[in-house]
Write a protein that holds these residues in place. Structure first.
Motif, PDB file in Angstrom:
ATOM      1  N   VAL A 172     -11.392   1.501  29.550  1.00  0.00           N
ATOM      2  CA  VAL A 172     -10.995   2.428  28.476  1.00  0.00           C
ATOM      3  C   VAL A 172      -9.346   2.150  28.332  1.00  0.00           C
ATOM      4  O   VAL A 172      -9.203   1.626  29.718  1.00  0.00           O
ATOM      5  N   ASP A 173      -8.740   2.373  27.488  1.00  0.00           N
ATOM      6  CA  ASP A 173      -7.693   2.194  27.827  1.00  0.00           C
ATOM      7  C   ASP A 173      -6.564   3.387  27.296  1.00  0.00           C
ATOM      8  O   ASP A 173      -7.292   4.278  26.955  1.00  0.00           O
ATOM      9  N   GLN A 174      -5.257   2.834  27.084  1.00  0.00           N
ATOM     10  CA  GLN A 174      -3.756   3.775  27.650  1.00  0.00           C
ATOM     11  C   GLN A 174      -3.983   4.624  26.163  1.00  0.00           C
ATOM     12  O   GLN A 174      -4.133   5.763  26.462  1.00  0.00           O
ATOM     13  N   GLU A 175      -4.650   4.984  25.246  1.00  0.00           N
ATOM     14  CA  GLU A 175      -4.484   5.305  23.601  1.00  0.00           C
ATOM     15  C   GLU A 175      -5.738   6.460  24.451  1.00  0.00           C
ATOM     16  O   GLU A 175      -5.491   7.400  23.701  1.00  0.00           O
ATOM     17  N   TYR A 176      -6.691   5.978  24.433  1.00  0.00           N
ATOM     18  CA  TYR A 176      -7.622   6.418  24.448  1.00  0.00           C
ATOM     19  C   TYR A 176      -7.664   7.581  25.267  1.00  0.00           C
ATOM     20  O   TYR A 176      -8.333   8.926  25.840  1.00  0.00           O
ATOM     21  N   LEU A 177      -7.333   7.374  27.400  1.00  0.00           N
ATOM     22  CA  LEU A 177      -6.564   7.791  28.058  1.00  0.00           C
ATOM     23  C   LEU A 177      -5.770   9.120  27.867  1.00  0.00           C
ATOM     24  O   LEU A 177      -6.115  10.509  27.812  1.00  0.00           O
ATOM     25  N   LYS A 193       3.115  -0.545  34.919  1.00  0.00           N
ATOM     26  CA  LYS A 193       2.384  -1.543  34.236  1.00  0.00           C
ATOM     27  C   LYS A 193       2.418  -0.607  32.355  1.00  0.00           C
ATOM     28  O   LYS A 193       2.493  -0.945  31.591  1.00  0.00           O
ATOM     29  N   HIS A 194       1.955   1.162  32.375  1.00  0.00           N
ATOM     30  CA  HIS A 194       1.538   1.893  31.809  1.00  0.00           C
ATOM     31  C   HIS A 194       2.435   3.325  31.310  1.00  0.00           C
ATOM     32  O   HIS A 194       1.630   3.764  31.661  1.00  0.00           O
ATOM     33  N   PRO A 195       4.074   3.284  31.477  1.00  0.00           N
ATOM     34  CA  PRO A 195       4.774   4.276  31.543  1.00  0.00           C
ATOM     35  C   PRO A 195       3.970   5.614  30.698  1.00  0.00           C
ATOM     36  O   PRO A 195       4.186   6.533  31.319  1.00  0.00           O
ATOM     37  N   SER A 196       3.964   4.887  29.375  1.00  0.00           N
ATOM     38  CA  SER A 196       3.210   5.928  28.344  1.00  0.00           C
ATOM     39  C   SER A 196       2.247   7.378  29.351  1.00  0.00           C
ATOM     40  O   SER A 196       2.198   8.318  29.002  1.00  0.00           O
ATOM     41  N   LEU A 197       2.244   6.564  30.306  1.00  0.00           N
ATOM     42  CA  LEU A 197       0.597   7.323  30.633  1.00  0.00           C
ATOM     43  C   LEU A 197       1.234   8.570  31.559  1.00  0.00           C
ATOM     44  O   LEU A 197       0.522   9.146  32.537  1.00  0.00           O
TER      45      LEU A 197
END
Length: 76
Positions: A19-24, A47-51
């Motif tokens: 799954v990608d970050q948008e899905y999460l 790596k993905h601060p938006s998470l």
């Protein structure tokens, strides 16, 4: 059972989906489960601060379990 369910499992048909970050971010789970090394979650959030907007992150609901329990299907 502890009353939790796998949000990804209910929406994707593959046994081990990626799954990608948008899905999460869309799921916004209450909990995230990682292999027992805390480093895995630290790397993900670097790596993905938006998470860091995820409810699980904001409430410190990151769970660390034995990696074998995550990677081998079936009852133990």
């Amino acid at each position: 059972s502890c009353g939790l369910h796998n949000a990804v499992d209910s929406s994707l048909s593959q046994p081990f989906p990626l799954v990608d970050q948008e899905y999460l971010l869309t799921l916004d789970p209450d909990f995230l489960v990682f292999p027992e090394q805390q480093k895995a979650s630290e790397e993900l959030f670097l790596k993905h601060p938006s998470l860091k907007r995820l409810k699980a992150y904001r409430h410190a609901h990151c769970l660390y379990v034995n990696g074998d329990d995550l990677s081998r299907p079936g009852v133990r």
